[in-house]
Design an enzyme around this catalytic site. Structure first.
Site, PDB file in Angstrom:
ATOM      1  N   HIS A  87      10.049 -84.577  45.970  1.00 42.36           N
ATOM      2  CA  HIS A  87       9.237 -85.896  46.293  1.00 42.36           C
ATOM      3  C   HIS A  87       8.965 -85.736  47.845  1.00 42.36           C
ATOM      4  O   HIS A  87       8.231 -86.648  48.323  1.00 42.36           O
ATOM      5  CB  HIS A  87      10.202 -87.056  46.043  1.00 42.36           C
ATOM      6  CG  HIS A  87      10.437 -87.407  44.513  1.00 42.36           C
ATOM      7  ND1 HIS A  87       9.135 -87.586  43.680  1.00 42.36           N
ATOM      8  CD2 HIS A  87      11.174 -86.948  43.668  1.00 42.36           C
ATOM      9  CE1 HIS A  87       9.404 -87.657  42.437  1.00 42.36           C
ATOM     10  NE2 HIS A  87      10.800 -87.457  42.387  1.00 42.36           N
ATOM     11  N   HIS A 123      10.540 -78.086  41.334  1.00 42.01           N
ATOM     12  CA  HIS A 123       9.546 -78.000  40.070  1.00 42.01           C
ATOM     13  C   HIS A 123       8.372 -77.465  40.562  1.00 42.01           C
ATOM     14  O   HIS A 123       7.647 -78.096  41.280  1.00 42.01           O
ATOM     15  CB  HIS A 123       9.458 -79.261  39.424  1.00 42.01           C
ATOM     16  CG  HIS A 123       9.026 -79.414  38.212  1.00 42.01           C
ATOM     17  ND1 HIS A 123       8.719 -80.326  37.414  1.00 42.01           N
ATOM     18  CD2 HIS A 123       8.288 -78.318  37.620  1.00 42.01           C
ATOM     19  CE1 HIS A 123       8.202 -79.958  36.105  1.00 42.01           C
ATOM     20  NE2 HIS A 123       7.852 -78.636  36.276  1.00 42.01           N
ATOM     21  N   GLU A 163      20.339 -78.436  30.465  1.00 43.01           N
ATOM     22  CA  GLU A 163      20.142 -79.764  31.014  1.00 43.01           C
ATOM     23  C   GLU A 163      20.027 -80.781  30.092  1.00 43.01           C
ATOM     24  O   GLU A 163      18.633 -80.770  29.803  1.00 43.01           O
ATOM     25  CB  GLU A 163      19.383 -79.351  32.436  1.00 43.01           C
ATOM     26  CG  GLU A 163      19.551 -80.717  33.264  1.00 43.01           C
ATOM     27  CD  GLU A 163      18.701 -80.555  34.588  1.00 43.01           C
ATOM     28  OE1 GLU A 163      18.368 -79.458  34.992  1.00 43.01           O
ATOM     29  OE2 GLU A 163      18.174 -81.986  35.049  1.00 43.01           O
ATOM     30  N   ARG A 174       5.027 -77.056  39.477  1.00 41.60           N
ATOM     31  CA  ARG A 174       4.332 -77.602  38.192  1.00 41.60           C
ATOM     32  C   ARG A 174       2.796 -76.776  38.168  1.00 41.60           C
ATOM     33  O   ARG A 174       2.482 -76.160  39.094  1.00 41.60           O
ATOM     34  CB  ARG A 174       3.888 -78.932  38.527  1.00 41.60           C
ATOM     35  CG  ARG A 174       5.035 -79.932  38.366  1.00 41.60           C
ATOM     36  CD  ARG A 174       4.477 -81.320  38.102  1.00 41.60           C
ATOM     37  NE  ARG A 174       3.737 -81.529  37.063  1.00 41.60           N
ATOM     38  CZ  ARG A 174       4.349 -82.236  36.023  1.00 41.60           C
ATOM     39  NH1 ARG A 174       5.584 -82.896  36.332  1.00 41.60           N
ATOM     40  NH2 ARG A 174       3.947 -82.425  35.096  1.00 41.60           N
ATOM     41  N   GLU A 203      12.645 -75.488  38.152  1.00 39.16           N
ATOM     42  CA  GLU A 203      12.211 -75.948  36.864  1.00 39.16           C
ATOM     43  C   GLU A 203      10.656 -75.439  36.721  1.00 39.16           C
ATOM     44  O   GLU A 203       9.870 -75.546  37.615  1.00 39.16           O
ATOM     45  CB  GLU A 203      12.103 -77.465  37.037  1.00 39.16           C
ATOM     46  CG  GLU A 203      13.480 -78.194  37.463  1.00 39.16           C
ATOM     47  CD  GLU A 203      13.384 -79.594  37.678  1.00 39.16           C
ATOM     48  OE1 GLU A 203      12.296 -80.103  37.755  1.00 39.16           O
ATOM     49  OE2 GLU A 203      14.321 -80.190  37.756  1.00 39.16           O
ATOM     50  N   THR A 246       8.649 -85.448  34.076  1.00 40.28           N
ATOM     51  CA  THR A 246       9.107 -84.737  32.996  1.00 40.28           C
ATOM     52  C   THR A 246       9.262 -85.668  31.875  1.00 40.28           C
ATOM     53  O   THR A 246      10.626 -86.435  32.114  1.00 40.28           O
ATOM     54  CB  THR A 246      10.162 -83.668  33.063  1.00 40.28           C
ATOM     55  OG1 THR A 246       9.758 -82.929  34.342  1.00 40.28           O
ATOM     56  CG2 THR A 246      10.224 -82.744  32.100  1.00 40.28           C
ATOM     57  N   ARG A 302       0.976 -80.114  41.917  1.00 42.50           N
ATOM     58  CA  ARG A 302       0.911 -81.308  42.342  1.00 42.50           C
ATOM     59  C   ARG A 302       1.905 -81.771  43.718  1.00 42.50           C
ATOM     60  O   ARG A 302       1.547 -82.552  44.591  1.00 42.50           O
ATOM     61  CB  ARG A 302       0.853 -82.477  41.510  1.00 42.50           C
ATOM     62  CG  ARG A 302       2.282 -82.899  41.064  1.00 42.50           C
ATOM     63  CD  ARG A 302       2.221 -84.024  40.055  1.00 42.50           C
ATOM     64  NE  ARG A 302       1.685 -83.786  39.108  1.00 42.50           N
ATOM     65  CZ  ARG A 302       2.043 -84.606  37.689  1.00 42.50           C
ATOM     66  NH1 ARG A 302       2.882 -85.398  37.932  1.00 42.50           N
ATOM     67  NH2 ARG A 302       1.352 -84.174  36.771  1.00 42.50           N
TER      68      ARG A 302
END
Ligand code: PXP
Length: 260
Positions: free
Chosen positions: A9, A42, A150, A44, A69, A100, A48
């Site tokens: 974030h 992550h 997880e 992606r 991730e 997710t 993004r």
């Protein structure tokens, strides 16, 4: 119990302006100083937030083990194999989702997941799967060769928020706000029971157990009571709290709550 801090974030904020600030790399030292045990990012498919350059710099510079991730897409897996983080956590990915939304369907994608797991392990990367807390999925994860699972705590977090803050964790569940409290309490016990049973079963199957998604200062204590849990990965609530109290304080406070 270890704390992995998901720093995506910070890159989300940067991408809001498409400039170089804030740089997620600057979080690494702060997160370590605050007592966390792992950096989680992550990568992606749509890049993004975290991009390839971030991922490379994070792996090369992190003073803590790095958990990436990622989806089971071939191009992404090739990148992860080259980056060689400490661990890859396989997650389902949809372009249109905000985060997710559910766990990896290990049963439906079994052959592909076995192949990807072997490839990652050949690159000396530990492999975890982000899964919904269901017995059959844990069994499939053990068969597919995972080192760790997880457990997705999103449903638990959602029901907890509806019961104790009168706000849904996701806007999809607004209708459920109208449910009687007794029914919400029953739903919460069932969600916690699913997490407990899955954690016990995972450990019996020889899997390490982590959990994450939607955890925050209010609900994390309940999750720390789940047996066999070795690690929590938390992002949104820590970065949100850091707007008010700073990243170091937010990570430290979360770590203290986890340590009881
Ligand atoms: N674990 C996994 C596998 C995730 O995909 C996410 C969300 O990026 C998290 C943990 C962290 O969730 P949250 O941001 O809600 O704390």
């Amino acid at each position: 119990m270890r704390l992995g801090v998901n720093i995506d974030h910070i890159a989300v904020l940067r991408e809001a302006r498409k400039i170089n600030d804030p740089d997620p790399l600057d979080a690494l030292g702060i997160v370590k100083r605050a007592g966390a045990d792992q950096i989680t990012i992550h990568l992606r498919e749509d890049r993004r937030h975290i991009n390839d350059w971030d991922a490379k710099r994070v792996v090369e510079n992190s003073p803590l083990p790095v958990n990436i991730e990622c989806s089971i897409d071939d191009e992404i897996i090739d990148i992860i194999c080259r980056l060689k983080p400490h661990r890859a956590t396989l997650v389902p990915e949809k372009r249109e989702e905000v985060t997710t939304e559910g766990g990896l369907d290990v049963i439906k994608n079994f052959d592909k997941i076995v192949q990807v797991t072997q490839k990652l392990k050949e690159s000396e990367i530990d492999v975890s799967y982000f899964i919904d807390p269901h017995f059959e999925i844990v069994a499939a994860a053990a068969d597919a060769g995972a080192d760790m699972v997880e457990l997705h705590t999103g449903e638990f977090a959602n029901i907890f928020a509806m019961l104790y803050t009168n706000l849904p964790h996701t806007p999809h569940s607004i209708k459920e706000l109208e449910l009687p409290r007794a029914q919400l309490k029953e739903m919460l016990s069932r969600a916690i029971g699913d997490l407990e049973n899955s954690a016990i079963y995972s450990a019996k199957a020889g899997l390490l157990v982590a959990a994450g998604h939607g955890l925050n200062y209010q609900n994390v204590e309940v999750i720390t009571k789940i047996p066999n849990l070795e690690e929590l990965n938390i992002g949104q609530s820590i970065v949100a709290a850091s707007v008010w109290e700073g990243l170091e304080s937010a990570v430290r406070r979360m770590k203290e709550l986890i340590d009881g």
